[in-house]
Design an enzyme around this catalytic site. Structure first.
Site, short mmCIF file in Angstrom:
data_model
loop_
_atom_site.label_atom_id
_atom_site.label_comp_id
_atom_site.label_asym_id
_atom_site.label_seq_id
_atom_site.Cartn_x
_atom_site.Cartn_y
_atom_site.Cartn_z
N MET A 1 -12.40 3.67 0.48
CA MET A 1 -12.86 4.18 1.77
C MET A 1 -13.66 5.44 1.48
SD MET A 1 -9.37 3.40 3.82
CE MET A 1 -8.48 3.10 2.29
N HIS B 1 -9.05 -0.19 -2.73
CA HIS B 1 -9.73 -0.15 -1.43
C HIS B 1 -10.48 1.18 -1.33
CE1 HIS B 1 -9.26 -0.23 3.27
NE2 HIS B 1 -10.52 -0.25 2.87
N ASP C 1 -5.79 -6.07 6.18
CA ASP C 1 -5.29 -4.73 5.86
C ASP C 1 -5.11 -3.90 7.12
OD1 ASP C 1 -4.57 -2.39 4.66
OD2 ASP C 1 -6.53 -1.97 3.77
N ASP D 1 -5.26 2.79 -1.86
CA ASP D 1 -6.20 3.26 -0.84
C ASP D 1 -6.87 4.56 -1.26
OD1 ASP D 1 -5.96 1.34 1.36
OD2 ASP D 1 -3.85 1.94 1.35
N SER E 1 0.88 -1.18 0.00
CA SER E 1 0.00 0.00 0.00
C SER E 1 0.91 1.22 0.00
CB SER E 1 -0.86 -0.01 1.26
OG SER E 1 -1.20 1.32 1.62
N MET F 1 -10.23 -5.35 8.09
CA MET F 1 -9.40 -4.22 8.53
C MET F 1 -8.88 -4.50 9.94
SD MET F 1 -9.38 -2.08 6.03
CE MET F 1 -8.39 -0.87 6.90
N MET G 1 -9.45 7.43 -0.43
CA MET G 1 -10.15 8.05 0.71
C MET G 1 -10.79 9.36 0.26
SD MET G 1 -7.40 7.44 3.73
CE MET G 1 -6.36 5.97 3.78
N HIS H 1 -2.00 -2.59 -3.82
CA HIS H 1 -3.21 -2.16 -3.10
C HIS H 1 -3.26 -0.64 -3.09
CE1 HIS H 1 -6.18 -2.61 0.28
NE2 HIS H 1 -5.62 -1.49 0.74
C1 DX5 Z 1 -5.61 2.17 6.09
C2 DX5 Z 1 -5.33 1.56 4.74
C3 DX5 Z 1 -4.27 0.52 4.74
C4 DX5 Z 1 -3.00 0.96 5.37
C5 DX5 Z 1 -1.92 -0.05 5.28
O1 DX5 Z 1 -6.68 3.04 5.97
O2 DX5 Z 1 -6.49 0.95 4.22
O3 DX5 Z 1 -4.12 -0.03 3.44
O4 DX5 Z 1 -2.56 2.16 4.86
O5 DX5 Z 1 -0.80 0.55 5.82
P1 DX5 Z 1 -0.02 -0.02 7.09
O6 DX5 Z 1 0.53 -1.34 6.66
O7 DX5 Z 1 1.01 1.03 7.30
O8 DX5 Z 1 -1.00 -0.16 8.22
ZN ZN Z 2 -6.23 -0.36 2.42
#
Ligand code: DX5
Ligand code: ZN
Length: 219
Positions: free
Chosen positions: A67, A65, A174, A34, A7, A136, A36, A32
């Site tokens: 969010m 992912h 995750d 992320d 990520s 999560m 947001m 992956h």
């Molecule tokens: C959190 C994300 C994860 C996260 C993973 O909101 O969905 O993918 O960033 O990062 P680490 O491994 O640093 O927890």
């Molecule tokens: Zn994630």
């Protein structure tokens, strides 16, 4: 065999393409990303343009992912940008079953994510229609947080249901995955481990960190 999915939240995003290429060269089999939106979680990160850039940089599957609130509006844009698996949050929609079906109709692998505070049993009636569940093990929003151990029981429950019902389901963990917690996840039955801060940090190179994680999970 368990896979590691980097990520990029703690990566140097000015060198995004290089940073993902380095991880893939060192053995990452999935990337992956992320997403947001500043509503479902406070930060805002990346949109479809970033996904397109990563799509051009590497050949491995891209795991999105989401969010975001109202994920129904975002499935197609992220699919068209190059997402192979699209994961939305159970908590973000009233219609998880319908969205899983829509993703499969788009030709994507359909994934559903669960926050640490949501019991895994809410998935009872949707897992047969999912290709992946993302457990999560941190509260979503930030990289580099501590692993929440109750997620392991959810992974075990999913692994038992998968076996009992003969499902073809990927279980992804995750958040907070590192050299200590990764073996726990594998022991509980996880197939894919997302790792951000364990790979992109200032303690080692991406290649060194990837190698150590792969070794920790017996690869
Ligand atoms: C959190 C994300 C994860 C996260 C993973 O909101 O969905 O993918 O960033 O990062 P680490 O491994 O640093 O927890
Ligand atoms: Zn994630």
């Amino acid at each position: 065999m368990v896979k590691i999915a980097p990520s990029i939240l703690t990566a140097d995003v000015g060198r995004l393409a290089d940073q993902v290429r380095e991880a893939v060269a060192a053995g990452a089999e999935i990337v992956h990303l992320d997403v947001m939106d500043g509503h479902f979680v406070p930060p805002i990160t990346l949109g479809p343009l970033f996904v397109q850039a990563v799509r051009k940089a590497v050949d491995v599957p891209i795991d999105i992912h989401l969010m975001v609130d109202r994920p129904e509006a975002q499935l197609r844009p992220f699919r068209e940008a190059g997402g192979d698996t699209i994961n939305f949050h159970y908590e973000a929609t009233l219609h998880p079953h319908r969205l899983l079906g829509e993703l499969r109709q788009m030709g994507a692998r359909a994934g559903i994510c669960l926050n640490p505070g949501t019991p895994v049993t809410v998935l009872q009636d949707v897992i047969a229609d999912a290709d992946q569940v993302v457990v999560m093990t941190v509260n979503p929003g930030w990289g580099g947080q501590l692993f929440i151990e109750s997620g392991l029981d959810k992974v075990r429950w999913l692994a038992v249901e998968r076996e009992r019902r003969g499902l073809n389901l990927t279980i992804e963990v995750d958040g907070g995955v590192n050299l200590s917690t990764a073996p726990w996840c594998v022991g509980a039955g996880a197939d894919v481990l997302v790792a951000g801060a364990a790979i992109y940090n200032d303690k080692g190179t991406v290649a060194e960190n990837m190698r150590a994680l792969l070794q920790a999970v017996g690869r």
